[in-house]
Write a protein that holds these residues in place. Structure first.
Motif, short mmCIF file in Angstrom:
data_model
loop_
_atom_site.label_atom_id
_atom_site.label_comp_id
_atom_site.label_asym_id
_atom_site.label_seq_id
_atom_site.Cartn_x
_atom_site.Cartn_y
_atom_site.Cartn_z
N GLY A 103 -7.62 40.48 -11.15
CA GLY A 103 -7.70 40.05 -9.64
C GLY A 103 -6.40 39.46 -9.12
N VAL A 104 -5.83 38.97 -11.16
CA VAL A 104 -4.47 38.25 -10.78
C VAL A 104 -2.99 38.89 -10.62
CG1 VAL A 104 -2.90 36.42 -11.90
CG2 VAL A 104 -5.81 36.18 -11.86
N LEU A 105 -2.33 39.04 -9.97
CA LEU A 105 -0.84 39.35 -9.94
C LEU A 105 0.03 38.49 -10.04
CD1 LEU A 105 1.87 41.52 -7.89
CD2 LEU A 105 2.08 39.82 -6.44
N VAL A 106 0.42 39.12 -11.47
CA VAL A 106 1.54 38.40 -11.86
C VAL A 106 3.07 38.83 -11.76
CG1 VAL A 106 2.29 37.28 -14.66
CG2 VAL A 106 0.01 38.35 -14.27
N ILE A 107 3.74 37.84 -11.08
CA ILE A 107 5.31 37.96 -10.84
C ILE A 107 6.24 37.43 -11.75
CG2 ILE A 107 6.59 37.50 -9.10
CD1 ILE A 107 4.65 37.60 -6.63
N GLY A 108 7.60 38.16 -11.92
CA GLY A 108 8.29 37.17 -12.56
C GLY A 108 9.57 37.37 -12.20
N SER A 109 9.85 36.02 -10.97
CA SER A 109 10.74 35.51 -10.25
C SER A 109 12.70 34.87 -10.75
CB SER A 109 10.41 34.23 -9.34
OG SER A 109 10.98 33.77 -8.78
N GLY A 110 12.89 36.05 -11.06
CA GLY A 110 14.69 35.64 -10.69
C GLY A 110 15.37 36.04 -10.11
N LEU A 111 16.61 36.60 -10.34
CA LEU A 111 17.71 37.44 -10.18
C LEU A 111 18.21 38.40 -10.94
CD1 LEU A 111 19.55 34.99 -7.86
CD2 LEU A 111 18.56 37.70 -7.56
N GLY A 119 16.86 36.11 -4.37
CA GLY A 119 17.63 35.84 -3.28
C GLY A 119 18.36 34.14 -3.62
N GLY A 120 18.47 33.44 -2.78
CA GLY A 120 19.47 32.52 -2.77
C GLY A 120 19.19 31.19 -1.73
N GLY A 121 17.95 30.76 -2.66
CA GLY A 121 17.33 29.03 -1.79
C GLY A 121 16.48 29.67 -1.25
#
Length: 282
Positions: free
Chosen positions: A166-174, A14-16
């Motif tokens: 036990g680590v949750l790996v997230i790629g955060s982008g759009l 999302g934005g900001g």
């Protein structure tokens, strides 16, 4: 006790600082918000920590945030003044930072750490919704400034063992990120690119999926959707960490009524998402 393997996610953020806001800007993210609230309920266990590959952080070498109490990076503009004093007070995890750096080094990367790096909005916008109590440790991993798809895929392969710890790996982008055409002008290119992405994510052969992601610039609407690839490359990292596991769309809609956007889960558990409004779009 052995941890169950965590899925990996590529999430459109999302934005900001939208989760800290009220009114129209928050309202336009309502469907995204519901999809993020749902994620923790479908994990095999509560994560020991979260590693976020942020599209808002680039360094000459892959770099991990290693501070115990990360601050904030207000990396946006044009928002109300109070949005520049918000806090997401989750702890860091120097141990996870060291482990991530070690895995990258073992794979041949000259990985760095940064004890001063705070949470940027690619991280705190997601985490505020998923874990509002800020009670799960969070570490960020930067992109490498080369923005080379294969390097980011291989970095994901290197950090894949974290999933069994036990680590949750997230790629955060759009999945669409062209701020100059963030509205009706982006409707056609975002639809074309999203359709291509759905085809690639549905590819049953992981080798072909990797090959197509490596050559993403050849996709319809690619450069019109991503003038710079910073918001797409977190996908390459988590796809690398996913190995042979299939992808499932966990969020999809026409954001702001025009822009086709989506988020993806990589896991052997491929249950369909109720938050994909574009599941049957042509």
């Amino acid at each position: 006790m052995t941890s169950a393997r965590m899925p990996t996610f590529f999430l459109s953020h999302g934005g900001g600082p939208w989760p800290f806001m009220d009114g129209p800007w928050r309202d336009r993210c309502a469907w995204l918000e519901r999809s993020l609230v749902d994620i923790p309920q479908h994990l095999p266990q509560r994560p020991s920590a979260v590693l976020v590959v942020s599209g808002h952080w680039e360094e000459p070498e892959f770099t991990v945030s290693s501070g115990e109490h990360p601050g904030m990076e207000y990396d946006y503009y044009g928002f109300p003044q109070e949005m520049y004093s918000i806090r997401y007070p989750a702890p860091g995890s120097p141990g996870l930072a060291q482990r991530t750096q070690q895995l990258l080094a073992q794979a041949g990367w000259d990985a760095k750490s940064d004890a001063q790096r705070g949470f940027d909005h690619g991280t705190f916008s997601l985490m505020k919704v998923m874990y509002p109590d800020a009670d799960v440790p969070v570490v960020q991993l930067s992109l490498k400034a080369t923005l080379d798809p294969d390097e980011h895929f291989r970095a994901g392969e290197a950090i894949a063992p974290l999933r069994d710890e036990g680590v949750l790996v997230i790629g955060s982008g759009l999945s669409y990120h062209n701020l100059r055409a963030f509205g009706p002008a982006g409707e056609q290119p975002s639809a074309s690119f999203d359709a291509w992405l759905r085809t690639v994510m549905g590819e049953p052969d992981p080798r072909k999926r990797r090959q197509q992601l490596a050559h993403w610039q050849q996709a319809p609407g690619a450069r019109a959707s991503h003038p710079r690839e910073d918001h797409l490359l977190p996908l390459h990292v988590v796809a690398g960490a996913a190995g042979d596991e299939p992808a499932t769309c966990v969020y999809g809609e026409l954001f702001a009524g025009a822009l086709a956007v989506s988020s993806w889960r990589f896991s052997t558990d491929t249950e369909p998402s109720s938050f994909d409004r574009r599941a049957f779009a042509s």
